[in-house]
Design an enzyme around this catalytic site. Structure first.
Site, mmCIF file in Angstrom:
data_model
loop_
_atom_site.group_PDB
_atom_site.id
_atom_site.type_symbol
_atom_site.label_atom_id
_atom_site.label_comp_id
_atom_site.label_asym_id
_atom_site.label_seq_id
_atom_site.Cartn_x
_atom_site.Cartn_y
_atom_site.Cartn_z
ATOM 1 N N ASP A 25 60.657 52.524 39.183
ATOM 2 C CA ASP A 25 61.120 51.418 40.204
ATOM 3 C C ASP A 25 60.053 50.438 40.218
ATOM 4 O OD1 ASP A 25 62.909 49.829 41.560
ATOM 5 O OD2 ASP A 25 62.263 50.511 43.637
ATOM 6 N N SER B 271 61.093 45.001 49.564
ATOM 7 C CA SER B 271 60.859 45.658 48.518
ATOM 8 C C SER B 271 59.892 44.919 47.578
ATOM 9 C CB SER B 271 62.097 45.677 47.949
ATOM 10 O OG SER B 271 63.107 46.357 48.574
ATOM 11 N N HIS C 180 64.169 47.035 41.014
ATOM 12 C CA HIS C 180 65.373 46.618 41.322
ATOM 13 C C HIS C 180 65.578 45.291 42.269
ATOM 14 C CE1 HIS C 180 63.417 48.179 45.494
ATOM 15 N NE2 HIS C 180 64.688 47.260 45.850
#
Length: 404
Positions: free
Chosen positions: A170, A251, A140
């Site tokens: 992911d 992230s 993402h």
């Protein structure tokens, strides 16, 4: 205490003066999705330290990728200083800025577009080979990008090329020119983690202005199963739970142990008023086989059934009013790829799948979990279905998803 499900959000844009209030609000740092991963014997290939490796003669990107060694884990050893360890690992943490094409509002021409910063995240340099260095991050963080800019420890910025992505887990692998890369990380064995073990998260919370921020915590739990929604479908992902602070921009960053080995890739947190210290990372033992497949194939090869699905309890009763009263859960087939395993097996729209090889299927997440973890390409699967209220058994021989 009531907890909220992980909420997918874009990687955090640049640092602003009001970031303190943002932190206080507990905004979700990232999103995730994780599949039960393909079995890869990654322990048999020892992954050497890559710091200060010599670069070999220039090769084309494709041929260089094919020579990249499979990633593996390293045994833990004592570390003289946590600060020294963190300093060394931080040199392998990068910032990633996602640029996406947007139409220019000042021009009416549909061809007038510009590359605009969409968000930023973190990444981890894990291997250097020849002219290229490889980065693992979250899918993402890079999804939808027209350009990816990577910021290195020494301040240099470079453009990254996508090697492969996998929305379901992911995870993504990028590659950059290796000339300014001096340090890479090594992966540890996440299966050895226990609640209470010290861990450290390194990343770029709230943007590159706070790059390589280090937060400390413990492993709160292992093998947590968290329901998530991704562009590849719903899933229940296996994660490490930690109370180390994870914020927007973290992230794709590293969760390391006290020996400086990466035991997880930071991916998401749960954010709700009154909730603190609920961060999650993808375990390194789940990351490694995905990374190796992405380098080798550019994608993850999984069994492919070839149907569009909807959970029975989420569609109008008109689609399943002919079912027996005791059938309340299952998966409704919405559409079918005629050249797929399902098409060749005789599936039809409005069929309701209730089991696979005798295992009950309550929803589409159950079906994907069975398909991606219990069987492999070439296996024959017996599906118990209901069609027009009557029970039937269909047998499908699974193909792979290369044709998707």
């Amino acid at each position: 205490m009531r907890t909220a499900p992980p909420v997918k959000s874009k990687p955090k844009k640049g640092f602003v003066k009001g970031f303190v209030s943002t932190v206080a609000a507990g905004v979700v740092g990232s999103a995730l999705t994780l599949a039960v991963l393909p079995h890869t014997d990654y322990f048999q290939n020892y992954y050497p330290a890559a710091a200060n490796q010599d670069t070999s003669s220039s090769q084309a990107a494709k041929s260089t990728t094919s020579t990249v060694r499979p990633v593996s884990t390293k045994s833990t050893s004592d570390s003289a200083s946590i600060a020294d360890t963190v300093e060394q690992v931080s040199k392998a943490i990068v910032g990633i800025v996602n640029y996406q094409q947007q139409n220019d509002p000042f021009f009416r021409s549909s061809n007038s577009s510009q590359s605009v910063e969409s968000g930023s995240g973190s990444g981890v340099l894990f291997q250097k080979k020849g002219d290229f260095a490889y980065i693992v991050t979250n899918n993402h963080v890079v999804e939808g990008a027209s350009k990816l800019e990577v910021s290195l420890y020494n301040g240099e910025k470079t453009t990254a090329e996508v090697v492969g992505t996998d929305a379901l887990t992911d995870l993504a692998v990028l590659k950059i020119d290796a000339k300014n890369v001096t340090t890479t990380v090594q992966f540890g064995d996440s299966s050895t983690l226990r609640p209470g073990d010290q861990v450290y998260a390194i990343g770029n919370p709230l943007g590159l202005e706070l790059s390589r921020t280090v937060t400390q915590g413990i492993v709160s739990a292992t093998n947590r199963s968290i329901p998530v929604s991704t562009s590849a479908g719903d899933w229940e992902t296996n994660v490490i739970q930690t109370d180390a602070a994870i914020n927007p921009g973290n992230s794709g960053g590293a969760l390391i142990n006290s020996q400086g080995l990466v035991v997880g890739i930071n991916s998401m947190k749960i954010s709700e008023n009154g909730v603190e210290g609920l961060g999650f990372a993808i375990p390194s033992n789940d990351v490694i086989p995905i990374v190796n497949q992405l380098i080798q194939n550019g994608k993850i090869v999984r069994p492919y059934l070839g149907v569009g699905l909807a959970d029975l309890d989420q569609v109008s009763q008109m689609y399943w009013q002919s079912l027996p009263e005791n059938i309340t859960k299952g998966v409704l087939v919405m559409n079918i790829d005629p050249n797929s395993a399902a098409g060749k097996a005789g599936f039809q729209p409005k069929d309701v799948i209730v089991s696979m090889n005798g295992t009950a299927i309550a929803n589409s997440s159950d079906l994907r979990k069975y398909l991606y973890s219990k069987v492999k390409v070439g296996d024959e699967i017996k599906f118990e279905i209901y069609r027009d209220g009557k029970q039937k058994t269909l047998t499908a021989k699974l193909t792979n998803n290369n044709s998707e």
